[in-house]
Design a protein around this motif. Structure first.
Motif: not given
Length: 273
Positions: A159-181
């Motif tokens: 459940t947590r992963l699904a939220v983080v992955a959806a957030f990452a997909a939105d972030l990729r639309e803006l630019g390079p988005a490597n992150f650790l959480y």
């Protein structure tokens, strides 16, 4: 670009300070001299160390090389400033409290337009500094806040992963988005794109992963600038670049992994839509 490094282990261990490997990349010839930080979890809280100076110039880094706390989960970051002045408030990793535990975030990349995007709003969680990375973290925490309630059990990893992955997909639309959480139990890592030293172009991979199982109880686990105390152990390292000659696996562009107790427990690839 900035440098990221994280460790998750099965047993609490003393980590010879992982920023030693990344410090070399923040030396005089490097552009990553605008700050460094590291978070060492102990239970649901994390000891946070940050300075808005080059890691290679820091006496505190040298102290942590030998006196860093025992931990099962650590994240570190070396900054190259692209947005916001060189100040403590703009130095990663960033931390916030949610549901009685410390959440930690570090980002590598550039996210132009994030403050104007309607996908990254936040209310309870507000930035202290002026970086796009902290704005992104506050938006992620806002999305996760619906999952975490102090009076109920933590949400499942998937459940947590699904939220983080959806957030990452939105972030990729803006630019390079490597992150650790990390949330004190699970480490999430998202690999995207970064400047490649061989080509100078911004392209994948953005992160690399190495999982190890210690078979010799009296020998430390070693990588370039990383030493993990002896003991029978499972360990996963995630870094911006490989830190040894071993077979580090590049994360696919848009891949998000979840690591707990030193073991990869879940992953999600980029959307095919």
């Amino acid at each position: 670009m900035c440098e990221l490094l994280a460790m998750s282990s099965q047993q609490a261990t003393r980590l010879t300070f992982s920023l030693e490997a990344l410090t070399a990349r923040s030396g005089p010839a490097s552009g990553t001299r605008d700050g460094w930080g590291a978070a060492f979890y102990q239970g649901h809280d994390a000891a946070l160390f940050r300075e808005p100076i080059a890691a290679s110039d820091s006496p505190l880094v040298r102290l942590l090389e030998t006196q860093g706390p025992n931990t099962t989960l650590a994240l570190s970051h070396i900054r190259r400033a692209t947005l916001g002045p060189v100040t403590l408030a703009n130095t990663q990793p960033y931390v916030r409290e949610l549901a009685g535990r410390t959440h930690v975030f570090a980002h590598n990349g550039h996210l132009p337009g994030i403050e104007q995007s309607g996908k990254f709003t936040h209310a309870r969680f507000q930035p202290i500094g002026g970086t796009d990375s902290e704005h992104a973290f506050c938006a992620l925490m806002e999305r996760l806040s619906d999952l975490w309630r102090p009076s109920i059990a933590p949400p499942g990893v998937e459940t947590r992963l699904a939220v983080v992955a959806a957030f990452a997909a939105d972030l990729r639309e803006l630019g390079p988005a490597n992150f650790l959480y990390a949330d004190g139990e699970v480490l999430f890592a998202h690999g995207h794109r970064r400047i490649q030293s061989a080509t100078g172009r911004i392209e994948p991979p953005g992160l690399f992963l190495l999982s190890r199982q210690c078979s010799q109880g009296n020998e430390p686990l070693q990588a370039e600038g990383v030493s993990i105390a002896p003991g029978f152990q499972e360990v996963t390292l995630i870094a911006s670049v490989p830190l040894s000659s071993e077979a580090w696996r590049p994360l696919a562009e848009g891949e998000v992994v979840a690591v707990a107790a030193g073991r990869l427990v879940a992953r999600q690839g980029p959307s095919r839509l």
